[in-house]
Every structure is written in structure tokens, then in C-alpha cells.
Design a protein around this motif. Structure first.
Motif, PDB file in Angstrom:
ATOM      1  N   HIS A   6     -34.952  19.884  18.904  1.00  0.00           N
ATOM      2  CA  HIS A   6     -33.985  20.305  17.984  1.00  0.00           C
ATOM      3  C   HIS A   6     -32.857  21.060  18.591  1.00  0.00           C
ATOM      4  O   HIS A   6     -33.167  21.347  19.789  1.00  0.00           O
ATOM      5  CB  HIS A   6     -34.575  20.787  16.720  1.00  0.00           C
ATOM      6  N   ASP A   7     -32.096  21.608  17.787  1.00  0.00           N
ATOM      7  CA  ASP A   7     -30.994  22.487  18.338  1.00  0.00           C
ATOM      8  C   ASP A   7     -31.249  23.845  19.081  1.00  0.00           C
ATOM      9  O   ASP A   7     -30.506  24.652  19.532  1.00  0.00           O
ATOM     10  CB  ASP A   7     -29.939  22.498  17.419  1.00  0.00           C
ATOM     11  N   HIS A   8     -32.462  24.345  18.703  1.00  0.00           N
ATOM     12  CA  HIS A   8     -32.947  25.701  19.298  1.00  0.00           C
ATOM     13  C   HIS A   8     -34.142  25.693  19.944  1.00  0.00           C
ATOM     14  O   HIS A   8     -35.108  24.579  19.752  1.00  0.00           O
ATOM     15  CB  HIS A   8     -32.920  26.813  18.275  1.00  0.00           C
ATOM     16  N   PRO A   9     -34.620  26.831  20.827  1.00  0.00           N
ATOM     17  CA  PRO A   9     -35.570  26.534  21.548  1.00  0.00           C
ATOM     18  C   PRO A   9     -37.083  26.639  20.506  1.00  0.00           C
ATOM     19  O   PRO A   9     -36.821  27.292  19.602  1.00  0.00           O
ATOM     20  CB  PRO A   9     -35.748  27.919  22.522  1.00  0.00           C
ATOM     21  N   VAL A  10     -37.882  25.778  21.075  1.00  0.00           N
ATOM     22  CA  VAL A  10     -39.257  25.849  20.253  1.00  0.00           C
ATOM     23  C   VAL A  10     -39.972  26.969  20.478  1.00  0.00           C
ATOM     24  O   VAL A  10     -40.006  27.352  21.970  1.00  0.00           O
ATOM     25  CB  VAL A  10     -39.936  24.688  20.456  1.00  0.00           C
ATOM     26  N   SER A  11     -40.516  27.661  19.716  1.00  0.00           N
ATOM     27  CA  SER A  11     -41.603  28.798  19.787  1.00  0.00           C
ATOM     28  C   SER A  11     -42.905  28.170  19.922  1.00  0.00           C
ATOM     29  O   SER A  11     -43.556  28.173  18.964  1.00  0.00           O
ATOM     30  CB  SER A  11     -41.294  29.931  18.835  1.00  0.00           C
ATOM     31  N   GLU A  12     -43.439  27.916  21.017  1.00  0.00           N
ATOM     32  CA  GLU A  12     -44.761  27.477  21.198  1.00  0.00           C
ATOM     33  C   GLU A  12     -45.920  28.213  20.577  1.00  0.00           C
ATOM     34  O   GLU A  12     -46.584  27.832  19.440  1.00  0.00           O
ATOM     35  CB  GLU A  12     -45.097  26.936  22.575  1.00  0.00           C
ATOM     36  N   PRO A  13     -45.869  29.545  20.676  1.00  0.00           N
ATOM     37  CA  PRO A  13     -46.768  30.405  19.952  1.00  0.00           C
ATOM     38  C   PRO A  13     -46.761  30.511  18.625  1.00  0.00           C
ATOM     39  O   PRO A  13     -47.775  30.595  17.859  1.00  0.00           O
ATOM     40  CB  PRO A  13     -46.685  31.720  20.665  1.00  0.00           C
ATOM     41  N   ALA A  14     -45.485  30.461  18.114  1.00  0.00           N
ATOM     42  CA  ALA A  14     -45.289  30.569  16.567  1.00  0.00           C
ATOM     43  C   ALA A  14     -45.848  29.327  15.983  1.00  0.00           C
ATOM     44  O   ALA A  14     -46.360  29.132  14.998  1.00  0.00           O
ATOM     45  CB  ALA A  14     -43.889  30.878  16.303  1.00  0.00           C
ATOM     46  N   VAL A  15     -45.582  27.931  16.762  1.00  0.00           N
ATOM     47  CA  VAL A  15     -45.807  26.689  16.206  1.00  0.00           C
ATOM     48  C   VAL A  15     -47.412  26.689  16.134  1.00  0.00           C
ATOM     49  O   VAL A  15     -48.104  26.165  15.318  1.00  0.00           O
ATOM     50  CB  VAL A  15     -45.174  25.632  16.872  1.00  0.00           C
ATOM     51  N   ALA A  16     -47.885  27.159  17.192  1.00  0.00           N
ATOM     52  CA  ALA A  16     -49.483  27.052  17.250  1.00  0.00           C
ATOM     53  C   ALA A  16     -50.057  27.841  16.220  1.00  0.00           C
ATOM     54  O   ALA A  16     -51.039  27.490  15.585  1.00  0.00           O
ATOM     55  CB  ALA A  16     -49.856  27.517  18.754  1.00  0.00           C
ATOM     56  N   ALA A  17     -49.594  29.020  16.021  1.00  0.00           N
ATOM     57  CA  ALA A  17     -50.246  30.005  14.940  1.00  0.00           C
ATOM     58  C   ALA A  17     -49.954  29.252  13.625  1.00  0.00           C
ATOM     59  O   ALA A  17     -51.091  29.293  12.718  1.00  0.00           O
ATOM     60  CB  ALA A  17     -49.506  31.250  14.910  1.00  0.00           C
ATOM     61  N   ALA A  18     -49.109  28.711  13.100  1.00  0.00           N
ATOM     62  CA  ALA A  18     -48.571  28.091  11.920  1.00  0.00           C
ATOM     63  C   ALA A  18     -49.550  26.726  11.896  1.00  0.00           C
ATOM     64  O   ALA A  18     -50.094  26.627  10.512  1.00  0.00           O
ATOM     65  CB  ALA A  18     -47.320  27.608  11.968  1.00  0.00           C
ATOM     66  N   GLN A  19     -49.718  25.956  12.871  1.00  0.00           N
ATOM     67  CA  GLN A  19     -50.721  25.002  12.775  1.00  0.00           C
ATOM     68  C   GLN A  19     -51.912  25.401  12.679  1.00  0.00           C
ATOM     69  O   GLN A  19     -52.879  24.818  11.710  1.00  0.00           O
ATOM     70  CB  GLN A  19     -50.601  24.361  14.115  1.00  0.00           C
ATOM     71  N   ALA A  21     -52.952  27.994  11.059  1.00  0.00           N
ATOM     72  CA  ALA A  21     -53.319  28.808   9.735  1.00  0.00           C
ATOM     73  C   ALA A  21     -52.996  27.713   8.601  1.00  0.00           C
ATOM     74  O   ALA A  21     -53.256  27.977   7.376  1.00  0.00           O
ATOM     75  CB  ALA A  21     -52.348  29.988   9.639  1.00  0.00           C
ATOM     76  N   ALA A  22     -52.323  26.493   8.968  1.00  0.00           N
ATOM     77  CA  ALA A  22     -52.115  25.643   7.778  1.00  0.00           C
ATOM     78  C   ALA A  22     -53.386  25.157   7.184  1.00  0.00           C
ATOM     79  O   ALA A  22     -54.236  25.008   7.691  1.00  0.00           O
ATOM     80  CB  ALA A  22     -51.140  24.598   8.223  1.00  0.00           C
ATOM     81  N   LEU A  23     -53.131  24.776   5.740  1.00  0.00           N
ATOM     82  CA  LEU A  23     -54.116  24.229   5.078  1.00  0.00           C
ATOM     83  C   LEU A  23     -54.013  22.877   5.638  1.00  0.00           C
ATOM     84  O   LEU A  23     -53.019  22.294   5.979  1.00  0.00           O
ATOM     85  CB  LEU A  23     -54.000  24.076   3.721  1.00  0.00           C
ATOM     86  N   SER A  24     -55.260  22.140   5.597  1.00  0.00           N
ATOM     87  CA  SER A  24     -55.298  20.896   5.472  1.00  0.00           C
ATOM     88  C   SER A  24     -54.862  19.885   4.380  1.00  0.00           C
ATOM     89  O   SER A  24     -54.734  20.708   3.480  1.00  0.00           O
ATOM     90  CB  SER A  24     -56.933  20.066   5.665  1.00  0.00           C
TER      91      SER A  24
END
Length: 127
Positions: A6-19, A21-24
Motif C-alpha cells: 500500500h501507499d505507506h510503510p507497513v508497521s510490522e510490530p503494530a500489525v503483529a500486535a493487532a494480529q 490481539a484480534a479475536l478469532s
């Protein structure tokens, strides 16, 4: 195109944290179903009435909420099937109360707070 393109850099730590904590999908579906139960005005009002009174029969709930006994009967049936409300019988009278494990903070803090947060928008919509 990959989900990470996508048009901006991916925040790998934030994506990993969101994954992490996300509900199944299954839990999210069950939560949506429970929240859907609360979306009905009679059912949500019953929960608050039971917090205040402790336990009430269908007739007393209908009087307190100014709705029909049929509306209350159906609503408590749905809440009971979901495990949110339990009951006891005293002769022919059935008394309903919140289940022992019911998270009272959900009603008294979270839902009342949501009403406060949503109130300004509701007032704006009426203006």
C-alpha cells in the motif's frame, strides 16, 4: 498485489500486535451475536431493570418497562438461551435475574458510557 502493498510503510510490530490481539472469526461471530441480543431495546432494558431490582417476574418486568408481557417473555427467553439471565420458580411464578457470571461492569460502566459518548451525536442529528 499483496495485502502488505500500500501507499505507506507497513508497521510490522503494530500489525503483529493487532494480529495477536484480534479475536478469532468464531469468537467474533459469537460476540456479534451476543451484542445483537443487546441491540433489542426490550432486552437491554430488561438487563438494566434486573441490575436495579435483583429479580423480577415477567409481569413485574412488563410493568416496569411499560411493555407487554409477551414482549418480556420472548426477550427473557432469548436472554436465558444466551446464558445472560437465569431463573427460579416459586410455585407458578418464575423470577428472572442476571446469571451469576454476568459481567455487571458491562452494563454499569461500558454501556452507560457508550450512551454518554453517543449522546452528542444523537443531539446533533435531532437539530
Amino acid at each position: 498485489m499483496s495485502p502488505r502493498d500500500h501507499d505507506h510503510p507497513v508497521s510490522e510490530p503494530a500489525v503483529a500486535a493487532a494480529q495477536a490481539a484480534a479475536l478469532s472469526e468464531g469468537d467474533a461471530g459469537r460476540l456479534a451475536g451476543l451484542l445483537g441480543l443487546l441491540a433489542d431495546p426490550v432486552r437491554s432494558r430488561i438487563l438494566f431493570a434486573l441490575v436495579a431490582a435483583g429479580e423480577l417476574c415477567v409481569g413485574d418486568l412488563a410493568l416496569a418497562l411499560e411493555v407487554t408481557e409477551d414482549q418480556v417473555s420472548y426477550a427473557v427467553k432469548m436472554l436465558r438461551l444466551a446464558g445472560l439471565v437465569s431463573f427460579r420458580k416459586d410455585g407458578r411464578v418464575v423470577y428472572y435475574r442476571l446469571s451469576d457470571a454476568f459481567p455487571h461492569l458491562l452494563l454499569e460502566h461500558c454501556l452507560r458510557q457508550l450512551l454518554t459518548i453517543a449522546a452528542p451525536e444523537a443531539d446533533d442529528a435531532r437539530a
